[in-house]
Design an enzyme around this catalytic site. Sequence first.
Site, PDB file in Angstrom:
ATOM      1  N   GLU A   1      90.321   7.997  35.560  1.00 47.01           N
ATOM      2  CA  GLU A   1      89.777   6.863  36.321  1.00 47.01           C
ATOM      3  C   GLU A   1      90.635   6.692  37.635  1.00 47.01           C
ATOM      4  O   GLU A   1      92.070   6.512  37.530  1.00 47.01           O
ATOM      5  CB  GLU A   1      89.802   5.501  35.407  1.00 47.01           C
ATOM      6  CG  GLU A   1      89.313   5.572  34.147  1.00 47.01           C
ATOM      7  CD  GLU A   1      88.001   4.891  34.197  1.00 47.01           C
ATOM      8  OE1 GLU A   1      87.483   4.309  35.089  1.00 47.01           O
ATOM      9  OE2 GLU A   1      87.267   5.034  32.827  1.00 47.01           O
TER      10      GLU A   1
ATOM     11  N   ARG B   1      77.289   7.227  27.588  1.00 44.93           N
ATOM     12  CA  ARG B   1      77.064   6.999  26.146  1.00 44.93           C
ATOM     13  C   ARG B   1      75.921   7.618  25.853  1.00 44.93           C
ATOM     14  O   ARG B   1      75.364   7.530  24.550  1.00 44.93           O
ATOM     15  CB  ARG B   1      76.747   5.500  25.952  1.00 44.93           C
ATOM     16  CG  ARG B   1      77.885   4.448  26.523  1.00 44.93           C
ATOM     17  CD  ARG B   1      79.203   4.520  25.831  1.00 44.93           C
ATOM     18  NE  ARG B   1      79.966   3.434  26.184  1.00 44.93           N
ATOM     19  CZ  ARG B   1      80.798   3.665  27.425  1.00 44.93           C
ATOM     20  NH1 ARG B   1      80.713   4.884  28.158  1.00 44.93           N
ATOM     21  NH2 ARG B   1      81.615   2.842  27.618  1.00 44.93           N
TER      22      ARG B   1
ATOM     23  N   ALA C   1      77.136   5.085  39.048  1.00 39.58           N
ATOM     24  CA  ALA C   1      76.665   5.136  40.376  1.00 39.58           C
ATOM     25  C   ALA C   1      77.799   4.349  41.417  1.00 39.58           C
ATOM     26  O   ALA C   1      77.929   4.821  42.435  1.00 39.58           O
ATOM     27  CB  ALA C   1      75.441   4.518  40.379  1.00 39.58           C
TER      28      ALA C   1
ATOM     29  N   ARG D   1      75.454   0.921  37.934  1.00 42.25           N
ATOM     30  CA  ARG D   1      76.280   1.798  36.994  1.00 42.25           C
ATOM     31  C   ARG D   1      75.166   2.886  36.367  1.00 42.25           C
ATOM     32  O   ARG D   1      75.747   3.988  36.534  1.00 42.25           O
ATOM     33  CB  ARG D   1      76.829   0.881  35.715  1.00 42.25           C
ATOM     34  CG  ARG D   1      77.508   1.675  34.760  1.00 42.25           C
ATOM     35  CD  ARG D   1      78.345   0.686  33.467  1.00 42.25           C
ATOM     36  NE  ARG D   1      78.347   1.487  32.621  1.00 42.25           N
ATOM     37  CZ  ARG D   1      79.767   1.710  32.200  1.00 42.25           C
ATOM     38  NH1 ARG D   1      80.716   1.717  33.291  1.00 42.25           N
ATOM     39  NH2 ARG D   1      80.205   2.371  31.198  1.00 42.25           N
TER      40      ARG D   1
HETATM   41  O1  0X9 Z   1      83.251   3.236  29.843  1.00 36.67           O
HETATM   42  C1  0X9 Z   1      83.260   4.326  30.492  1.00 36.67           C
HETATM   43  O2  0X9 Z   1      82.099   4.907  30.489  1.00 36.67           O
HETATM   44  C2  0X9 Z   1      84.477   4.695  31.343  1.00 36.67           C
HETATM   45  N1  0X9 Z   1      84.971   3.823  31.904  1.00 36.67           N
HETATM   46  S1  0X9 Z   1      84.384   2.873  33.287  1.00 36.67           S
HETATM   47  O3  0X9 Z   1      85.188   1.943  33.695  1.00 36.67           O
HETATM   48  N2  0X9 Z   1      84.669   4.076  34.426  1.00 36.67           N
HETATM   49  O4  0X9 Z   1      83.072   2.742  32.795  1.00 36.67           O
HETATM   50  C3  0X9 Z   1      85.583   5.374  30.390  1.00 36.67           C
HETATM   51  C4  0X9 Z   1      85.109   6.469  29.302  1.00 36.67           C
HETATM   52  C5  0X9 Z   1      85.869   7.594  29.179  1.00 36.67           C
HETATM   53  N3  0X9 Z   1      85.572   8.568  28.244  1.00 36.67           N
HETATM   54  C6  0X9 Z   1      84.694   9.538  28.675  1.00 36.67           C
HETATM   55  N4  0X9 Z   1      84.509   9.970  29.838  1.00 36.67           N
HETATM   56  N5  0X9 Z   1      84.085   9.946  27.670  1.00 36.67           N
HETATM   57 ZN    ZN Z   2      82.810   5.217  35.132  1.00 36.20          ZN
END
Ligand code: 0X9
Ligand code: ZN
Length: 426
Positions: free
Chosen positions: A390, A259, A182, A241
């Site tokens: 990112e 996740r 978010a 988030r």
């Molecule tokens: O931790 C995460 O979900 C992502 N980084 S964040 O700082 N934006 O939270 C990276 C995950 C990358 N992996 C996928 N998109 N599956």
């Molecule tokens: Zn993220």
Amino acid sequence: MRFLTAALGFALPFAAAKVSYDGYKAFRIDDQLDYAGVQKALSDISFKSLSVENTRKGIEIAVAPESIKAFEALGLKTHVVHEDLGADIALEGQFKPYRASIKAFGANSSGELPDISYFNSYHELADHHQFLDDISAYLPDNSETFVAGKSVEGRDIKGIHLYGKEGAGKKPAIIWHGNVHAREWITGVTVEYLLYKIAEGYKKTGDESTATTLDNYDFYIIPVVNPDGFVYTTAEDRMWRKNRQVRQGKTCVGTDMNRNWPNQWDIPGGSSPEACSETYRGEAAGDTPEIAALTNHTLKVADAAGIKWYVDWHSYSQLILTPYGYDCNTDPANLDRQLELAGGLAKAIKSVHGVEFVYGPTCKTIYQAAGGSMDWVYDIAEAELAWGIELRPGSDDSNGFVLPPDQIVPSGEEQWAGAKWVFANF
Ligand code: 0X9
Ligand code: ZN
């Protein structure tokens, strides 16, 4: 109301965030990457955690005004991310009225592109949705908006499907998702900038390479896949988030949608079973309504003509992440090809404003992340390329998730150059 204030020519600041970060100083802690150890050192400090647990991106916290002295006395090696997080949020948060939406209230019958001034500020959810309607009104023969499903709180997960001269659903798909997290506001507007450039190139400027791309691929673009979380960041807590799912017997709200994808979902170390964690994976694979909607939608798209390129846009730290996140010792069959293209993308991005993006497999490059979008889209929906990008700022810059609005256009410009390079080379 929006119409009225726009007509009067001034902007109302959006509803004041209820969680105040005024005077909070945000730091990245550099010299001690053991999360538990840092937590212990911080036991007498009042702070808000801004990073996820098992991170090699650095532990980031916003320290409350009354604890700044005590925190600095700990003598940790740190990098200052925000001198005053609350002041930076105030600077960022002046939502300007969206001028094209005024036209759209009388229906966008003039068939014009949305006003480019849209990208001078961040926007509330209604404007993000209006922007999709306006692009669709501009490209009536080559697009339709769609709703992939509803969020926990019943909001639309709204996107736009763009297609070329042969019609809808015949060509391999390019799928872009924004704002799953978010607080990562730069992602939704950057994706919309790319959408704007596709529409402009296809119809207005007659840009041949863009026309060829849209004739050869169907685009499915959802700028805000986590609408509840996003609204919560505009109204309640800018640093939120997760989604806004309330679960029986849990005091903490929200599941980390990145996740919760139903593939290698509960691999140890890749997510948290604790509801209060920023990386809470939920109680079962895919048990958030948002991920249920996104998996259904993505499978339908995959069934139609396959998926060429998936990007889940995040911020921050300027990275192009390929599969896998769930395990550091398993690689996708076409990893070399994905890395070659990710490297080309990084180069194309850099050529615009000199901004450096690092690329590599997620687990080896940042940290283990299980139940993430790209692993599912690659393994289950069988996309050829499935990445997490990112965006700005870099991890050594003096901003984080809160980025001044004057960086929206430069972010869009470099990602557009990058996307065009990918279209020409994938
Ligand atoms: O931790 C995460 O979900 C992502 N980084 S964040 O700082 N934006 O939270 C990276 C995950 C990358 N992996 C996928 N998109 N599956
Ligand atoms: Zn993220």
